[in-house]
Design a protein around this motif. Structure first.
Motif, PDB file in Angstrom:
ATOM      1  N   ARG A  38       0.901  -1.060   0.079  1.00 24.63           N
ATOM      2  CA  ARG A  38      -0.070  -0.025  -0.032  1.00 24.63           C
ATOM      3  C   ARG A  38       0.937   1.317  -0.143  1.00 24.63           C
ATOM      4  O   ARG A  38       0.594   2.247  -0.724  1.00 24.63           O
ATOM      5  N   LEU A  98      -4.852  -0.300  -4.382  1.00 28.14           N
ATOM      6  CA  LEU A  98      -5.063   0.347  -3.233  1.00 28.14           C
ATOM      7  C   LEU A  98      -6.369   0.204  -2.577  1.00 28.14           C
ATOM      8  O   LEU A  98      -6.584  -0.154  -1.149  1.00 28.14           O
ATOM      9  N   GLN A 102      -6.739  -1.805   0.952  1.00 19.88           N
ATOM     10  CA  GLN A 102      -7.391  -1.009   2.021  1.00 19.88           C
ATOM     11  C   GLN A 102      -8.714  -1.781   2.726  1.00 19.88           C
ATOM     12  O   GLN A 102      -8.740  -1.896   3.961  1.00 19.88           O
TER      13      GLN A 102
END
Length: 115
Positions: A38, A98, A102
């Motif tokens: 990330r 991403l 997440q």
């Protein structure tokens, strides 16, 4: 309708290769590797404002983002492998990953378990 966390927001050939190698939810990558990925992808996206994917690769973002933060010898080999496989990634693909990371880190298979 079920969707894979990686491909929910966008599915491309490059993301499909990642899924083929590491699972639909990237379950073959541990929490630490996902956290570091990330950081790497965030660096990559920022740098894409100045460079193209061929001028600034994901593997370069890995070095720029993590070699100052983490002892290079402790960066998981899986992360090097993933970043090499993602060279040529578009900004949209990076954003897709991403979002998936997440979700996995907060709610999915990479969330921190309370002790």
């Amino acid at each position: 309708m079920t969707t894979d966390l990686v491909t929910y927001y966008g599915q491309t050939d490059l993301i499909n290769q990642l899924v083929d190698n590491y699972g639909a939810h990237l379950e073959k990558l541990d929490r630490e590797t996902k956290l570091l990925l990330r950081v790497t992808l965030s660096t990559y996206i920022v740098m894409q404002q100045e460079y193209t994917p061929t001028e600034y690769a994901v593997s370069t973002a890995l070095e720029d983002a993590l070699c100052e933060l983490v002892i290079p010898d402790s960066i998981p080999q899986d992360l090097y492998d993933v970043c090499s496989a993602l060279d040529g990634l578009t900004t949209d693909e990076a954003e897709t990953l991403l979002e998936a990371l997440q979700h996995q880190i907060r709610w999915g298979n990479a969330q921190k378990l309370a002790s």
